[in-house]
Structures are given as C-alpha cells and as structure tokens.
Motif scaffolding. Sequence first.
Motif, PDB file in Angstrom:
ATOM      1  N   HIS A  34      -5.791  14.551  10.692  1.00 22.05           N
ATOM      2  CA  HIS A  34      -6.596  13.358  10.948  1.00 22.05           C
ATOM      3  C   HIS A  34      -5.696  12.353  11.641  1.00 22.05           C
ATOM      4  CE1 HIS A  34     -10.188  14.144   8.307  1.00 22.05           C
ATOM      5  NE2 HIS A  34      -9.367  15.124   7.971  1.00 22.05           N
ATOM      6  N   ALA A  35      -5.997  12.025  12.889  1.00 24.90           N
ATOM      7  CA  ALA A  35      -5.229  11.042  13.649  1.00 24.90           C
ATOM      8  C   ALA A  35      -5.926   9.691  13.521  1.00 24.90           C
ATOM      9  CB  ALA A  35      -5.138  11.449  15.109  1.00 24.90           C
ATOM     10  N   LEU A  36      -5.193   8.704  13.029  1.00 23.09           N
ATOM     11  CA  LEU A  36      -5.776   7.388  12.781  1.00 23.09           C
ATOM     12  C   LEU A  36      -5.002   6.309  13.525  1.00 23.09           C
ATOM     13  CD1 LEU A  36      -7.709   5.495  11.165  1.00 23.09           C
ATOM     14  CD2 LEU A  36      -5.931   5.445   9.386  1.00 23.09           C
ATOM     15  N   TYR A  37      -5.724   5.475  14.231  1.00 22.49           N
ATOM     16  CA  TYR A  37      -5.153   4.302  14.878  1.00 22.49           C
ATOM     17  C   TYR A  37      -5.873   3.091  14.292  1.00 22.49           C
ATOM     18  CZ  TYR A  37      -3.349   1.264  18.589  1.00 22.49           C
ATOM     19  OH  TYR A  37      -2.700   0.277  19.292  1.00 22.49           O
ATOM     20  N   VAL A  38      -5.100   2.159  13.768  1.00 18.53           N
ATOM     21  CA  VAL A  38      -5.689   0.938  13.213  1.00 18.53           C
ATOM     22  C   VAL A  38      -5.424  -0.201  14.188  1.00 18.53           C
ATOM     23  CG1 VAL A  38      -5.749  -0.676  11.283  1.00 18.53           C
ATOM     24  CG2 VAL A  38      -5.309   1.751  10.855  1.00 18.53           C
ATOM     25  N   ASP A  88     -10.606  -1.005  12.688  1.00 17.83           N
ATOM     26  CA  ASP A  88     -10.027  -2.358  12.684  1.00 17.83           C
ATOM     27  C   ASP A  88      -9.554  -2.715  11.292  1.00 17.83           C
ATOM     28  OD1 ASP A  88     -10.648  -3.269  15.396  1.00 17.83           O
ATOM     29  OD2 ASP A  88     -12.733  -3.102  14.764  1.00 17.83           O
ATOM     30  N   GLY A  89      -8.511  -3.536  11.239  1.00 18.14           N
ATOM     31  CA  GLY A  89      -8.079  -4.063   9.953  1.00 18.14           C
ATOM     32  C   GLY A  89      -6.582  -4.151   9.819  1.00 18.14           C
ATOM     33  N   SER A  90      -6.162  -4.331   8.591  1.00 13.93           N
ATOM     34  CA  SER A  90      -4.748  -4.367   8.258  1.00 13.93           C
ATOM     35  C   SER A  90      -4.238  -2.932   8.227  1.00 13.93           C
ATOM     36  CB  SER A  90      -4.566  -5.008   6.883  1.00 13.93           C
ATOM     37  OG  SER A  90      -3.286  -4.740   6.367  1.00 13.93           O
ATOM     38  N   PRO A  91      -3.220  -2.597   9.034  1.00  8.46           N
ATOM     39  CA  PRO A  91      -2.800  -1.194   9.121  1.00  8.46           C
ATOM     40  C   PRO A  91      -2.506  -0.538   7.778  1.00  8.46           C
ATOM     41  CG  PRO A  91      -1.830  -2.426  10.903  1.00  8.46           C
ATOM     42  CD  PRO A  91      -2.506  -3.429  10.010  1.00  8.46           C
ATOM     43  N   SER A  92      -1.693  -1.135   6.949  1.00  2.81           N
ATOM     44  CA  SER A  92      -1.343  -0.467   5.691  1.00  2.81           C
ATOM     45  C   SER A  92      -2.563  -0.283   4.801  1.00  2.81           C
ATOM     46  CB  SER A  92      -0.239  -1.225   4.950  1.00  2.81           C
ATOM     47  OG  SER A  92      -0.581  -2.567   4.779  1.00  2.81           O
ATOM     48  N   ARG A  93      -3.386  -1.280   4.698  1.00  2.00           N
ATOM     49  CA  ARG A  93      -4.576  -1.197   3.853  1.00  2.00           C
ATOM     50  C   ARG A  93      -5.548  -0.138   4.359  1.00  2.00           C
ATOM     51  NH1 ARG A  93      -6.558  -6.349   4.164  1.00  2.00           N
ATOM     52  NH2 ARG A  93      -4.978  -6.949   2.652  1.00  2.00           N
ATOM     53  N   GLU A  94      -5.749  -0.105   5.672  1.00  2.00           N
ATOM     54  CA  GLU A  94      -6.716   0.838   6.244  1.00  2.00           C
ATOM     55  C   GLU A  94      -6.205   2.274   6.220  1.00  2.00           C
ATOM     56  OE1 GLU A  94      -9.787   0.081   6.683  1.00  2.00           O
ATOM     57  OE2 GLU A  94      -9.393  -2.028   6.276  1.00  2.00           O
ATOM     58  N   ILE A  95      -4.901   2.455   6.345  1.00  2.00           N
ATOM     59  CA  ILE A  95      -4.335   3.810   6.252  1.00  2.00           C
ATOM     60  C   ILE A  95      -4.589   4.376   4.859  1.00  2.00           C
ATOM     61  CG2 ILE A  95      -2.168   5.112   6.172  1.00  2.00           C
ATOM     62  CD1 ILE A  95      -1.184   3.149   8.442  1.00  2.00           C
ATOM     63  N   VAL A  96      -4.305   3.581   3.837  1.00  2.00           N
ATOM     64  CA  VAL A  96      -4.523   4.025   2.455  1.00  2.00           C
ATOM     65  C   VAL A  96      -6.004   4.279   2.212  1.00  2.00           C
ATOM     66  CG1 VAL A  96      -4.378   3.334   0.031  1.00  2.00           C
ATOM     67  CG2 VAL A  96      -2.436   2.923   1.570  1.00  2.00           C
ATOM     68  N   ARG A  97      -6.844   3.370   2.648  1.00  2.00           N
ATOM     69  CA  ARG A  97      -8.290   3.519   2.453  1.00  2.00           C
ATOM     70  C   ARG A  97      -8.811   4.780   3.143  1.00  2.00           C
ATOM     71  NH1 ARG A  97     -11.835  -1.598   3.583  1.00  2.00           N
ATOM     72  NH2 ARG A  97     -10.049  -2.251   2.397  1.00  2.00           N
ATOM     73  N   TYR A  98      -8.382   5.001   4.384  1.00  2.00           N
ATOM     74  CA  TYR A  98      -8.842   6.183   5.117  1.00  2.00           C
ATOM     75  C   TYR A  98      -8.416   7.459   4.393  1.00  2.00           C
ATOM     76  CZ  TYR A  98      -9.761   9.496   8.836  1.00  2.00           C
ATOM     77  OH  TYR A  98     -10.247  10.564   9.556  1.00  2.00           O
ATOM     78  N   ALA A  99      -7.165   7.511   3.970  1.00  5.48           N
ATOM     79  CA  ALA A  99      -6.656   8.709   3.289  1.00  5.48           C
ATOM     80  C   ALA A  99      -7.460   9.003   2.033  1.00  5.48           C
ATOM     81  CB  ALA A  99      -5.175   8.532   2.943  1.00  5.48           C
ATOM     82  N   GLU A 100      -7.750   7.984   1.266  1.00  5.96           N
ATOM     83  CA  GLU A 100      -8.489   8.174   0.020  1.00  5.96           C
ATOM     84  C   GLU A 100      -9.957   8.503   0.289  1.00  5.96           C
ATOM     85  OE1 GLU A 100      -7.515   4.596  -2.133  1.00  5.96           O
ATOM     86  OE2 GLU A 100      -5.522   5.359  -2.661  1.00  5.96           O
ATOM     87  N   ASP A 101     -10.576   7.810   1.228  1.00  2.65           N
ATOM     88  CA  ASP A 101     -11.992   8.042   1.532  1.00  2.65           C
ATOM     89  C   ASP A 101     -12.248   9.414   2.149  1.00  2.65           C
ATOM     90  OD1 ASP A 101     -12.520   5.508   0.573  1.00  2.65           O
ATOM     91  OD2 ASP A 101     -12.947   4.623   2.549  1.00  2.65           O
ATOM     92  N   ASP A 105      -4.806  15.098   1.735  1.00  2.00           N
ATOM     93  CA  ASP A 105      -3.837  15.603   0.765  1.00  2.00           C
ATOM     94  C   ASP A 105      -2.451  15.029   0.993  1.00  2.00           C
ATOM     95  OD1 ASP A 105      -5.708  17.621  -0.333  1.00  2.00           O
ATOM     96  OD2 ASP A 105      -5.523  18.461   1.681  1.00  2.00           O
ATOM     97  N   LEU A 106      -2.203  14.530   2.206  1.00  8.25           N
ATOM     98  CA  LEU A 106      -0.876  14.041   2.566  1.00  8.25           C
ATOM     99  C   LEU A 106      -1.004  13.057   3.724  1.00  8.25           C
ATOM    100  CD1 LEU A 106       2.270  14.433   2.245  1.00  8.25           C
ATOM    101  CD2 LEU A 106       2.082  16.146   4.078  1.00  8.25           C
ATOM    102  N   ILE A 107      -0.167  12.035   3.692  1.00  7.67           N
ATOM    103  CA  ILE A 107      -0.021  11.111   4.817  1.00  7.67           C
ATOM    104  C   ILE A 107       1.364  11.354   5.394  1.00  7.67           C
ATOM    105  CG2 ILE A 107       0.088   8.704   5.570  1.00  7.67           C
ATOM    106  CD1 ILE A 107      -1.576   8.006   3.018  1.00  7.67           C
ATOM    107  N   VAL A 108       1.436  11.629   6.687  1.00  6.44           N
ATOM    108  CA  VAL A 108       2.720  11.781   7.374  1.00  6.44           C
ATOM    109  C   VAL A 108       2.818  10.626   8.356  1.00  6.44           C
ATOM    110  CG1 VAL A 108       4.139  13.221   8.883  1.00  6.44           C
ATOM    111  CG2 VAL A 108       2.662  14.294   7.161  1.00  6.44           C
ATOM    112  N   MET A 109       3.819   9.778   8.150  1.00  2.00           N
ATOM    113  CA  MET A 109       3.915   8.616   9.033  1.00  2.00           C
ATOM    114  C   MET A 109       5.348   8.295   9.385  1.00  2.00           C
ATOM    115  SD  MET A 109       2.681   5.571   6.455  1.00  2.00           S
ATOM    116  CE  MET A 109       2.647   4.383   7.772  1.00  2.00           C
TER     117      MET A 109
END
Length: 146
Positions: A34-38, A88-101, A105-109
């Motif tokens: 999953h590629a995510l850009y905030v 859109d949003g705060s990068p750290s908050r949205e990364i965590v939210r996306y991963a959980e939603d 299984d893993l975030i690689v950053m």
Amino acid sequence: MYDRILVPTDGSDGVERAVRHAVDLAVQHGATVHALYVVNSASYAGMPMESSWEGIDEMLRGDAEDAVSLVEGLGDDYDVPVETAVIDGSPSREIVRYAEDNDCDLIVMGTHGRGGIDRLLLGSVAETVVRSSTVPVLTVRVGDAT
C-alpha cells in the motif's frame, strides 16, 4: 506473515530505499504493498491569501501522484500488487490511521536518522508513527545512509 505492507512516501529520492525494502518483503511474503502519500495541508495553511490555493493544491497533488506512481512502477517490476492512496492531513496521524483502517501488517518507512537539535526542531514523522502505531513499524534509514 505479512499480507499488507504500508509504505508511506513523500516522493523524495531517499525514500526509494524504504520502498525497495517494502517491495522486497512483499515478494518474500506474497504481500500487497500500500503506497500512501499524505498531503500535509497544514504546511501551506499559513500562506498569504493572495497565493493561488488552487495552484498549490494542484502542485501538491501532482507530486503525490508522481510519488505513488513510482511505488507502482517498482511493484510492477517485481509483480507485486500495489494499492495507492493520496490523503490530506497530518502525516504521522494519517499513516497510523491508514495502517489500522486497512488492516496492514507492517509499516515500512524511511527515516533521516536525525538526532539532537535537528530532530527537536524538525520533528520526526517516523518517530511519531513508531510511538503511536499499533501496527509494527520497520524504519529504513534514508538520505545520507550508505
């Protein structure tokens, strides 16, 4: 072990190292990346109203699409399925939210490995994600790393 691996990207040259790591793991585990850009809209909220909001938004969205397209291209090179998202949003908050939603299984950053006053002044998205995520986080040093 991993079915869905999230790789946040900001499109910078250094982050490609983290993307490659995520794709390598996906190959080994038969996972989807999953590629995510905030889009950090707060970063341009303080600009004068005379600025062209529409132009800034278009530029940021163009950068975002380019960044996730690079992840897609690398995934294609290795036959790894890639899902992309631009939010859109705060990068750290949205990364965590996306991963959980999205049941990742893993975030690689990537992390720039800043310490001391640089980290204090600039903050660290990776550090905030590590501290607040319920999903395991693998950090890959980017930038000046060899």
